[in-house]
Design a protein around this motif. Structure first.
Motif, PDB file in Angstrom:
ATOM      1  N   ALA A  69       0.834  -1.205   0.000  1.00 31.96           N
ATOM      2  CA  ALA A  69       0.000   0.000   0.000  1.00 31.96           C
ATOM      3  C   ALA A  69       0.869   1.256   0.000  1.00 31.96           C
ATOM      4  CB  ALA A  69      -0.919  -0.005   1.218  1.00 31.96           C
ATOM      5  N   GLU A  70       1.935   1.228   0.801  1.00 31.91           N
ATOM      6  CA  GLU A  70       2.832   2.389   0.876  1.00 31.91           C
ATOM      7  C   GLU A  70       3.486   2.671  -0.469  1.00 31.91           C
ATOM      8  OE1 GLU A  70       6.584   4.013   3.596  1.00 31.91           O
ATOM      9  OE2 GLU A  70       5.802   1.991   3.887  1.00 31.91           O
ATOM     10  N   GLU A  71       3.849   1.605  -1.176  1.00 29.87           N
ATOM     11  CA  GLU A  71       4.453   1.774  -2.501  1.00 29.87           C
ATOM     12  C   GLU A  71       3.470   2.375  -3.499  1.00 29.87           C
ATOM     13  OE1 GLU A  71       5.798  -2.182  -3.233  1.00 29.87           O
ATOM     14  OE2 GLU A  71       7.647  -1.935  -2.069  1.00 29.87           O
ATOM     15  N   MET A  72       2.161   2.202  -3.226  1.00 33.07           N
ATOM     16  CA  MET A  72       1.125   2.812  -4.058  1.00 33.07           C
ATOM     17  C   MET A  72       0.765   4.211  -3.560  1.00 33.07           C
ATOM     18  SD  MET A  72      -1.406  -0.497  -4.546  1.00 33.07           S
ATOM     19  CE  MET A  72      -2.705   0.459  -5.350  1.00 33.07           C
ATOM     20  N   GLY A  73       1.375   4.629  -2.436  1.00 32.26           N
ATOM     21  CA  GLY A  73       1.150   5.975  -1.926  1.00 32.26           C
ATOM     22  C   GLY A  73       0.124   6.082  -0.821  1.00 32.26           C
ATOM     23  N   TYR A  74      -0.185   4.946  -0.137  1.00 27.25           N
ATOM     24  CA  TYR A  74      -1.257   4.957   0.859  1.00 27.25           C
ATOM     25  C   TYR A  74      -0.827   4.356   2.203  1.00 27.25           C
ATOM     26  CZ  TYR A  74      -3.975   5.611  -3.398  1.00 27.25           C
ATOM     27  OH  TYR A  74      -4.451   6.076  -4.599  1.00 27.25           O
ATOM     28  N   VAL A  75      -1.488   4.841   3.257  1.00 26.82           N
ATOM     29  CA  VAL A  75      -1.355   4.288   4.606  1.00 26.82           C
ATOM     30  C   VAL A  75      -2.750   3.877   5.044  1.00 26.82           C
ATOM     31  CG1 VAL A  75      -0.787   4.782   7.013  1.00 26.82           C
ATOM     32  CG2 VAL A  75       0.622   5.745   5.176  1.00 26.82           C
ATOM     33  N   MET A  76      -2.897   2.653   5.530  1.00 22.59           N
ATOM     34  CA  MET A  76      -4.205   2.165   5.953  1.00 22.59           C
ATOM     35  C   MET A  76      -4.488   2.577   7.395  1.00 22.59           C
ATOM     36  SD  MET A  76      -5.599  -1.756   6.249  1.00 22.59           S
ATOM     37  CE  MET A  76      -7.321  -2.176   6.015  1.00 22.59           C
TER      38      MET A  76
END
Length: 450
Positions: A125-132
């Motif tokens: 997710a971080e590599e896609m630009g997101y934090v859950m």
């Protein structure tokens, strides 16, 4: 950059050792979670802490269900320093805990460690630009115990939703749980009696997914310990009694961008939901049948997922009612989120969050659009309307859920080969054992009849 991390870890380690000495802590519990979501514990004295922080505490992985075979059994516990917490209930000596990741002999993360599994999907997710971000709603029951301390099914009250003392006799125990959790660093939002007699809920603050998974495991431990100290038994079994609501663990999910903006919010959309939110929702719905075995992992889970008791049955979504699988709460801005209503508290939180995040990320990657929302009460829908609208239902038992998991390559990939195989083996064993068991219901219904 790597050297900075080493220096930071070294200083954090020295600070922790100093803190333990100053607080006169005698025992530290090294905790980890097995594949089926059961907390495990290795206790060490304070003198052994430095060895533990250096990752040199070994245990026999072949003794833990679902870990490894006896010929490859040596495993290492690697404590996460940020999880250090002092137990506030100990009287005669001070105790603390550290949550650990599991590592193999060669120093690489063990693929059978659920915490490592969640970290892997969070990195994607971080590599896609997101934090859950996740906010759980954990429900549980409290029952009386007998003279030997064994749990009964006798509830301590006949209270209902939001009732308070004198009807809510578990209020004192629940208040003590809340105070204890706050002493351990939890930020408690609400605490109240739930719909069924003896049923309770304590909600804690929305946070990053890994911290939330750690907190769910800590929460369950604290609730059970404090209940026992009050002469009660707390259970996270989803449906302990026939004819009343079961216990859920609704998950409020959102993604933040790396600059801390809510990726689900778009003020220009009619529901103020972004395309990212719709795609994440589409992924959650597409893979719902595949991940249900992880969010509802035991036989008893499916006694809750039936019509008439406020638990979801059909794979639908709505911004206006609570009967479908997914609801979009009204809050917007930084509070924009998706509420997944099927999970129950028997789930391993690391795996439940890993598979739901993976489903949502797949929706984003492949721009999966959700179907039209359902605004009517899905419990009252006729079969023809359900068919006409193409609405699927959740699996009706653990065996069906296992079959659906086996067909979903996206969800399987989030688990990895090791956890997938071991989880399937354990679930199938439980299903076969259950299938052979002669229940009191069968005897009552058939013994005289045939």
């Amino acid at each position: 950059m790597g050297r900075g991390k080493i220096l930071s870890y070294q200083s954090d380690k020295e600070e922790l050792l100093r803190k333990v000495e100053e607080m006169d802590i005698e025992f530290i519990h090294l905790q980890f979670t097995d594949i089926m979501g059961i907390m495990k514990n290795v206790s060490i004295t304070a003198e052994q802490l430095e060895k533990a922080l250096d990752g040199k505490i070994m245990f026999d992985g072949s003794s833990i269900d679902g870990f490894v075979r006896i010929e490859e059994s040596d495993m290492y516990l690697k404590p996460d320093l940020s999880t250090f917490t002092v137990f506030p209930w100990t009287n005669f000596h001070k105790e603390a805990r550290l949550i650990c990741d599991i590592y193999k002999m060669d120093g690489t993360p063990f693929e059978g460690c659920p915490r490592n599994t969640l970290k892997k999907v969070l990195k994607e997710a971080e590599e896609m630009g997101y934090v859950m971000k996740v906010g759980p709603e954990c429900e549980f029951f409290m029952f009386h115990t007998d003279e030997k301390g064994n749990p009964s099914l006798e509830t301590h009250d006949d209270a209902g939703y939001f009732d308070l003392a004198p009807i809510d006799l578990g209020g004192n125990a629940r208040n003590e749980m809340t105070i204890t959790l706050k002493q351990m660093g939890f930020k408690i939002e609400t605490s109240h009696h739930e719909a069924a007699p003896g049923q309770h809920e304590i909600d804690f603050e929305y946070d990053d997914a890994l911290l939330t998974a750690d907190n769910i495991m800590t929460f369950k431990m604290v609730v059970r310990i404090i209940a026992q100290r009050n002469g009660l038994h707390a259970t996270f079994m989803p449906k302990p009694k026939f004819g009343i609501n079961g216990s859920g663990m609704h998950l409020n999910l959102s993604l933040s961008t790396l600059d801390c903006k809510n990726a689900f919010y778009d003020e220009n959309n009619d529901l103020k939901l972004s395309e990212i939110a719709y795609h994440f929702l589409g992924g959650l719905m597409k893979h719902a049948r595949g991940y249900t075995a992880l969010t509802n992992p035991i036989i008893n889970s499916y006694k809750r997922l039936v019509p008439g008791y406020e638990a979801p049955v059909l794979i639908a979504w709505s911004a206006s009612n609570r009967s479908p699988l997914i609801r979009i709460p009204a809050e917007r801005g930084m509070g924009t989120r998706i509420e997944l209503r099927s999970p129950d508290p028997s789930a391993n939180p690391y795996l439940a969050l890993a598979v739901t995040l993976k489903a949502g990320l797949d929706g984003i990657k492949n721009k999966i659009q959700p179907p039209e929302q359902v605004t009517s009460n899905v419990y009252e829908m006729e079969t023809d309307e359900i068919k006409e609208r193409g609405i699927e239902r959740l699996p009706i038992n653990l065996y069906e859920a296992i079959k659906e998991l086996s067909k979903d390559e996206v969800i399987k990939s989030s688990l990895g080969e090791h956890i997938y195989k071991r989880f399937i083996e354990s679930a199938l064993y439980e299903w076969k054992d259950y299938s052979r068991y002669i229940s009191p219901w069968e005897l009552d219904r058939y013994l005289r009849k045939f």
